[in-house]
Design a protein around this motif. Sequence first.
Motif, PDB file in Angstrom:
ATOM      1  N   HIS A 143      -3.671   9.935  18.632  1.00 32.08           N
ATOM      2  CA  HIS A 143      -3.023   9.001  17.709  1.00 32.08           C
ATOM      3  C   HIS A 143      -3.365   9.311  16.250  1.00 32.08           C
ATOM      4  CE1 HIS A 143      -1.078   6.727  20.774  1.00 32.08           C
ATOM      5  NE2 HIS A 143      -2.218   6.453  21.382  1.00 32.08           N
ATOM      6  N   THR A 144      -4.571   9.782  16.004  1.00 28.22           N
ATOM      7  CA  THR A 144      -4.929  10.188  14.645  1.00 28.22           C
ATOM      8  C   THR A 144      -4.081  11.375  14.209  1.00 28.22           C
ATOM      9  OG1 THR A 144      -7.171   9.359  14.928  1.00 28.22           O
ATOM     10  CG2 THR A 144      -6.833  10.917  13.152  1.00 28.22           C
ATOM     11  N   ARG A 145      -3.865  12.323  15.113  1.00 31.67           N
ATOM     12  CA  ARG A 145      -2.972  13.449  14.797  1.00 31.67           C
ATOM     13  C   ARG A 145      -1.553  12.952  14.526  1.00 31.67           C
ATOM     14  NH1 ARG A 145      -5.836  16.186  19.070  1.00 31.67           N
ATOM     15  NH2 ARG A 145      -4.112  15.642  20.457  1.00 31.67           N
ATOM     16  N   GLY A 146      -1.125  11.922  15.248  1.00 34.46           N
ATOM     17  CA  GLY A 146       0.195  11.337  15.009  1.00 34.46           C
ATOM     18  C   GLY A 146       0.311  10.756  13.613  1.00 34.46           C
ATOM     19  N   VAL A 147      -0.732  10.112  13.129  1.00 37.11           N
ATOM     20  CA  VAL A 147      -0.742   9.572  11.760  1.00 37.11           C
ATOM     21  C   VAL A 147      -0.651  10.722  10.764  1.00 37.11           C
ATOM     22  CG1 VAL A 147      -2.124   8.340  10.039  1.00 37.11           C
ATOM     23  CG2 VAL A 147      -2.026   7.499  12.392  1.00 37.11           C
ATOM     24  N   ASP A 148      -1.416  11.776  10.991  1.00 34.78           N
ATOM     25  CA  ASP A 148      -1.375  12.941  10.104  1.00 34.78           C
ATOM     26  C   ASP A 148       0.016  13.575  10.089  1.00 34.78           C
ATOM     27  OD1 ASP A 148      -4.054  12.538   9.536  1.00 34.78           O
ATOM     28  OD2 ASP A 148      -4.738  13.993  11.030  1.00 34.78           O
ATOM     29  N   HIS A 149       0.632  13.659  11.262  1.00 37.51           N
ATOM     30  CA  HIS A 149       1.987  14.219  11.358  1.00 37.51           C
ATOM     31  C   HIS A 149       2.977  13.351  10.578  1.00 37.51           C
ATOM     32  CE1 HIS A 149       5.491  16.179  13.025  1.00 37.51           C
ATOM     33  NE2 HIS A 149       5.961  14.982  13.348  1.00 37.51           N
ATOM     34  N   TRP A 150       2.869  12.039  10.711  1.00 37.47           N
ATOM     35  CA  TRP A 150       3.743  11.115   9.983  1.00 37.47           C
ATOM     36  C   TRP A 150       3.613  11.326   8.473  1.00 37.47           C
ATOM     37  CZ3 TRP A 150       1.955   6.920   6.888  1.00 37.47           C
ATOM     38  CH2 TRP A 150       2.967   6.152   6.352  1.00 37.47           C
ATOM     39  N   LEU A 151       2.392  11.462   8.005  1.00 36.16           N
ATOM     40  CA  LEU A 151       2.183  11.652   6.563  1.00 36.16           C
ATOM     41  C   LEU A 151       2.766  12.971   6.083  1.00 36.16           C
ATOM     42  CD1 LEU A 151      -1.365  10.558   5.343  1.00 36.16           C
ATOM     43  CD2 LEU A 151       0.848   9.828   4.494  1.00 36.16           C
ATOM     44  N   ARG A 152       2.602  14.034   6.840  1.00 35.49           N
ATOM     45  CA  ARG A 152       3.156  15.337   6.451  1.00 35.49           C
ATOM     46  C   ARG A 152       4.678  15.343   6.497  1.00 35.49           C
ATOM     47  NH1 ARG A 152      -0.955  17.150   9.818  1.00 35.49           N
ATOM     48  NH2 ARG A 152       0.561  17.569  11.468  1.00 35.49           N
ATOM     49  N   ALA A 153       5.271  14.582   7.417  1.00 34.44           N
ATOM     50  CA  ALA A 153       6.725  14.604   7.624  1.00 34.44           C
ATOM     51  C   ALA A 153       7.488  13.686   6.683  1.00 34.44           C
ATOM     52  CB  ALA A 153       7.036  14.222   9.071  1.00 34.44           C
ATOM     53  N   PRO A 178       0.831  -1.211   0.000  1.00 32.17           N
ATOM     54  CA  PRO A 178       0.000   0.000   0.000  1.00 32.17           C
ATOM     55  C   PRO A 178       0.864   1.259   0.000  1.00 32.17           C
ATOM     56  CG  PRO A 178       0.134  -0.891   2.199  1.00 32.17           C
ATOM     57  CD  PRO A 178       0.820  -1.877   1.293  1.00 32.17           C
ATOM     58  N   SER A 179       0.314   2.325  -0.533  1.00 33.15           N
ATOM     59  CA  SER A 179       0.994   3.618  -0.464  1.00 33.15           C
ATOM     60  C   SER A 179       0.953   4.109   0.985  1.00 33.15           C
ATOM     61  CB  SER A 179       0.291   4.637  -1.367  1.00 33.15           C
ATOM     62  OG  SER A 179      -0.993   4.943  -0.846  1.00 33.15           O
ATOM     63  N   ASP A 180       1.749   5.125   1.284  1.00 26.70           N
ATOM     64  CA  ASP A 180       1.706   5.709   2.626  1.00 26.70           C
ATOM     65  C   ASP A 180       0.312   6.220   2.945  1.00 26.70           C
ATOM     66  OD1 ASP A 180       4.389   5.159   3.005  1.00 26.70           O
ATOM     67  OD2 ASP A 180       5.057   7.212   2.658  1.00 26.70           O
ATOM     68  N   GLU A 181      -0.345   6.833   1.976  1.00 29.97           N
ATOM     69  CA  GLU A 181      -1.691   7.366   2.193  1.00 29.97           C
ATOM     70  C   GLU A 181      -2.679   6.242   2.494  1.00 29.97           C
ATOM     71  OE1 GLU A 181       0.381   8.264  -0.248  1.00 29.97           O
ATOM     72  OE2 GLU A 181       0.743  10.352   0.310  1.00 29.97           O
ATOM     73  N   GLU A 182      -2.574   5.128   1.780  1.00 24.84           N
ATOM     74  CA  GLU A 182      -3.466   3.993   2.033  1.00 24.84           C
ATOM     75  C   GLU A 182      -3.207   3.388   3.407  1.00 24.84           C
ATOM     76  OE1 GLU A 182      -4.222   2.225  -2.440  1.00 24.84           O
ATOM     77  OE2 GLU A 182      -2.270   1.864  -1.483  1.00 24.84           O
ATOM     78  N   LEU A 183      -1.940   3.234   3.748  1.00 19.66           N
ATOM     79  CA  LEU A 183      -1.603   2.679   5.050  1.00 19.66           C
ATOM     80  C   LEU A 183      -2.065   3.614   6.175  1.00 19.66           C
ATOM     81  CD1 LEU A 183      -0.297   0.106   6.049  1.00 19.66           C
ATOM     82  CD2 LEU A 183       1.874   1.304   6.145  1.00 19.66           C
ATOM     83  N   ALA A 184      -1.954   4.914   5.962  1.00 17.09           N
ATOM     84  CA  ALA A 184      -2.438   5.876   6.945  1.00 17.09           C
ATOM     85  C   ALA A 184      -3.956   5.770   7.099  1.00 17.09           C
ATOM     86  CB  ALA A 184      -2.041   7.293   6.550  1.00 17.09           C
ATOM     87  N   ARG A 185      -4.660   5.571   5.999  1.00 18.87           N
ATOM     88  CA  ARG A 185      -6.121   5.437   6.071  1.00 18.87           C
ATOM     89  C   ARG A 185      -6.507   4.204   6.892  1.00 18.87           C
ATOM     90  NH1 ARG A 185      -9.173   4.750   0.661  1.00 18.87           N
ATOM     91  NH2 ARG A 185      -7.229   5.703   0.039  1.00 18.87           N
TER      92      ARG A 185
END
Length: 74
Positions: free
Chosen positions: A61-71, A35-42
């Motif tokens: 934890h949801t904010r942590g996922v969002d932070h991971w995707l942005r970083a 999966p792409s990072d976006e799919e795995l984040a979803r």
Amino acid sequence: MLAAGVQLTLGADDLLLFGYPVVDEYSLCRRSLGPSDEELARVTRYSIVASALPPGLRRRHTRGVDHWLRAKPQ
């Protein structure tokens, strides 16, 4: 399945007995399904929302996922 709108989750059973294998589940998913990072984040977001965590921890934890995707490197 994600493309069809299925809210997939990853998890592990009996963490107290078997340790913390959920990380292994994510690694296996990444290696075998690609999966792409976006799919795995979803999937991760769906997993957090479906969990028994208190609402405050779910948001954290949801904010942590969002932070991971942005970083992640572009």
